[in-house]
Design a protein around this motif. Sequence first.
Motif, PDB file in Angstrom:
ATOM      1  N   GLY A  80     -11.223 -98.935 -63.899  1.00  0.00           N
ATOM      2  CA  GLY A  80     -11.352-100.095 -63.319  1.00  0.00           C
ATOM      3  C   GLY A  80     -11.881 -99.971 -62.004  1.00  0.00           C
ATOM      4  O   GLY A  80     -12.589-100.680 -61.304  1.00  0.00           O
ATOM      5  N   CYS A 235      -6.730-102.614 -58.714  1.00  0.00           N
ATOM      6  CA  CYS A 235      -7.005-101.823 -59.785  1.00  0.00           C
ATOM      7  C   CYS A 235      -5.977-100.676 -59.980  1.00  0.00           C
ATOM      8  O   CYS A 235      -6.147 -99.652 -60.240  1.00  0.00           O
ATOM      9  CB  CYS A 235      -8.375-101.244 -59.611  1.00  0.00           C
ATOM     10  SG  CYS A 235      -9.720-102.346 -59.250  1.00  0.00           S
ATOM     11  N   GLY A 382      -8.175-105.529 -64.399  1.00  0.00           N
ATOM     12  CA  GLY A 382      -7.712-104.520 -65.260  1.00  0.00           C
ATOM     13  C   GLY A 382      -6.217-104.477 -65.450  1.00  0.00           C
ATOM     14  O   GLY A 382      -5.730-105.833 -65.508  1.00  0.00           O
ATOM     15  N   ASP A 383      -5.501-103.616 -65.864  1.00  0.00           N
ATOM     16  CA  ASP A 383      -4.036-103.748 -66.063  1.00  0.00           C
ATOM     17  C   ASP A 383      -3.140-104.308 -65.064  1.00  0.00           C
ATOM     18  O   ASP A 383      -2.352-105.003 -65.503  1.00  0.00           O
ATOM     19  CB  ASP A 383      -3.480-102.295 -66.435  1.00  0.00           C
ATOM     20  CG  ASP A 383      -4.228-101.753 -67.859  1.00  0.00           C
ATOM     21  OD1 ASP A 383      -4.488-102.662 -68.592  1.00  0.00           O
ATOM     22  OD2 ASP A 383      -3.693-100.572 -68.106  1.00  0.00           O
ATOM     23  N   SER A 399     -10.892-103.717 -68.229  1.00  0.00           N
ATOM     24  CA  SER A 399     -11.322-103.197 -66.869  1.00  0.00           C
ATOM     25  C   SER A 399     -12.614-103.321 -66.347  1.00  0.00           C
ATOM     26  O   SER A 399     -12.921-103.700 -65.382  1.00  0.00           O
ATOM     27  CB  SER A 399     -10.397-102.120 -66.499  1.00  0.00           C
ATOM     28  OG  SER A 399      -9.171-102.179 -67.021  1.00  0.00           O
ATOM     29  N   ASP A 402     -14.157-106.692 -66.325  1.00  0.00           N
ATOM     30  CA  ASP A 402     -13.611-107.236 -64.984  1.00  0.00           C
ATOM     31  C   ASP A 402     -14.534-106.889 -63.862  1.00  0.00           C
ATOM     32  O   ASP A 402     -14.841-107.836 -63.036  1.00  0.00           O
ATOM     33  CB  ASP A 402     -12.173-106.972 -64.804  1.00  0.00           C
ATOM     34  CG  ASP A 402     -11.258-107.739 -65.774  1.00  0.00           C
ATOM     35  OD1 ASP A 402     -11.674-108.370 -66.355  1.00  0.00           O
ATOM     36  OD2 ASP A 402      -9.899-107.235 -65.787  1.00  0.00           O
TER      37      ASP A 402
END
Length: 484
Positions: A80, A235, A382-383, A399, A402
């Motif tokens: 990401g 990220c 992302g996460d 990700s 994004d």
Amino acid sequence: STLSSKRGFMFRGVFIVLLAAGLGDAAFVSPMHAQGKLFRESALQRKLFHRNKAQGGMCTRFIAKADTPLRIGVIGAGPGGLSTALALQKYLPDADVKVFERKQGNVPNIGGGLQVNGGAAALATLGLEEEIAKTGTSLQRVLSRKVGGGTLVDLDINKLLRARAKSTLVSKKSGDVYAYMIMRDALNDILAAPLASDTIQHNKALETIKNLPSGEVQCSFVDGETATFDLLVGCDGVSSVVRRHVVGSDNAFYSGIRCRFAVADNKGGSEVRPPSDVGMVEQWFGDGCYAFLATYGGNKGKDQHHTLILVEEDRATSFGENPDYSPSSGTSRESMVATMREKGIPERLIEVVEASDRTFETGVHVHNPLVRWSRGRAVLLGDAAHAMPPFLGQGANQSIQDALCLAQQLAKNTGSVDAALSAYERKRKLHTTKLAVNSWVVGALETRGGAGAAFRDGFVSTLASVGVLERVFVDGAVPVGVDL
């Protein structure tokens, strides 16, 4: 229980994203539009603006000539973060972008592999189509079976994506389908290669974030250094420091599912897995678990990494995230083998574990995906924004998308970072929330034990027979919110 209430909230959740765009009174930097580029105001320009406003004068911000380029900090050098830097390099070439990674570097043969489909299409837009195709293993088939006999799912990925997603997931250049399996470290190397040499700084663990009166974001690192940015992009994964700054005390929680990995590195297909199976993902469903076997490409396609993942329901122990993919204890390989034999997993999959070079494990953690994604000039990606359980293979894909969406919106909304962040969240939030929830449901279903396992087998077989699983796969794979 707390876990049950969180689950209920996740499944009931409905959100509305209505973020105001524009240059309001508290706006920091109103990034300026000059000659098609994003720039930030100088301190003098900000002072004159606020003094003029206080005196009742016109409050319009303008700039006659190019000023200092926008300073953007990216926390995390995973797929990401690196995709973000790469996309910003393309769409905002004058921005000063720096990536900060807490680890020492991109360690070879660490972690597992990733599936890239919509992410591969996004990376093709960023000029990396050939590198991904050369390094990754082409995903041709997904075959799911019961340990006692019988096929549950058999998807021809090449045929499926050509029929359902030709406009977005079939290369106009080569005619190949964007569906690859690639090692995490190999993907990171591909993403980092085109970046300017001073973009990535390692051994830079973020400690705290502070919003300055000017509107800038100040980052303090564990090593004592500080850096100030006009925009900060988080990220930094499930346990994100930036997320705590944006959201507050919203910690990820353990889903009750544990994944154990065994990776046989750099071994040819004939040694561990027949060459004819290399393009196939296998799943074998047992009581309270399933075994997943796939072969991921690395080192410009010269290496094959055969990865066995044992996914189990385990609510008795809260397993950590293990973001560094630290090796498991010395007995973990034997423990995996014992569990697989107990559950009736075929012997040839067990042989992959016995031939593996390394093992590690992680607990699957999830976030509440309905929170805001930005606060001031800090934004999540992302996460850090939408912790994605691995069961649909969409973590890295989302990700990367994004990253592309954020950079494109910053380039389109050159008069306001606020408008760009609002557009980014609006375009990506609903889709990623749906995928995160669907992935969690799939993982919970696939790891059922006892009577739940029998229900799982019948339910999955029925969904496959009526085409629902095909739609779920395609919906996850097709890029959303990006211009390809």
